[in-house]
Design an enzyme around this catalytic site. Structure first.
Site: not given
Ligand code: GAR
Length: 222
Positions: A180-181, A19, A21, A152, A116
């Site tokens: 970056a995300e 979590g 993001n 995706d 993604h």
């Molecule tokens: C993130 O890197 C996101 O981009 C990826 O999962 C991670 C979740 O991290 N999502 C995917 O790969 C979806 N295809 P988080 O739980 O710390 O946000």
């Protein structure tokens, strides 16, 4: 979509794990005047760490486990009941690791976005950083896009590029992309909530977009 002058856009966030993001979205939505608010968080896993972020921020948080339903239709109907109860206008997938059905994608068309950890359409699916390193690309990054039935895939809203370094491991690369995300997802949410994102023929057009007009080289060239 809501414009800046109307009530904040009501967002539902779907997670499966850490979590981070979600945390970035919670932080930006807490800023005064931000045009979106998180109305609810749903995790398909009871032990997802992200649920704690939601609870600490006093955001209604729910576990809807796919294991409690006989099929995907039942699982999605249970999630949709929560989303509708909280009058969600936009769904943000933030590390939500279940593939949504074509029916869900159609019912919520242009109202679900995903992040993604690659520059789509390169490297969709799982084990992204492992594949990036194995291929040897010099730039990777992240993509925020509208969700379509195909995994995706869908109109791209924001992308951010980061370099792949010679001594990167999956962990160091994932950490660089994740930084970056945490900027790209809040930025995309803001653009949508401000009513600035239009989809035409499966491409997005962003009103008054500020574009960094220079090439980004990796490695740097003289
Ligand atoms: C993130 O890197 C996101 O981009 C990826 O999962 C991670 C979740 O991290 N999502 C995917 O790969 C979806 N295809 P988080 O739980 O710390 O946000």
């Amino acid at each position: 979509m809501a414009s800046a002058s109307s009530a904040p856009l009501k967002v539902g966030v779907l997670i499966s794990g850490r979590g981070s993001n979600l945390q970035a979205l919670i932080a930006v939505c807490a800023a005064t005047g931000f045009p979106a608010q998180i109305a609810c968080v749903i995790s398909n896993k009871a032990d997802a760490k992200g649920l704690d972020h939601a609870r600490k921020a006093n955001i209604p948080a729910f576990v809807v486990s796919h294991k409690d339903y006989a099929d995907k239709a039942g699982f999605e109907a249970a999630m949709e009941a929560v989303l509708e109860r909280h009058q969600v206008q936009l769904v943000c997938l933030a590390g939500f690791m279940r593939l949504l059905s074509a029916g869900f994608a159609e019912r919520w068309r242009d109202r679900v976005i995903n992040i993604h950890p690659s520059l789509l359409p390169a490297f969709p699916g799982l084990d992204v950083h492992e594949k990036v390193l194995a291929y040897g690309v010099k730039l990777t990054g992240c993509t925020v896009h509208f969700v379509r039935a195909e995994m995706d895939h869908g109109p791209i809203i924001v992308q951010a590029a980061v370099p792949v370094l010679a001594d990167d491991t999956e962990e160091t690369l994932a950490a660089r992309v994740l930084q970056a995300e945490h900027k790209a997802y809040p930025a995309a949410l803001r653009l949508i909530a401000e009513g600035r994102v239009n989809i035409i023929d499966e491409r997005t057009f962003i009103a008054d977009a500020a574009i960094a007009g220079e090439a980004f080289f990796s490695p740097k060239v003289r």
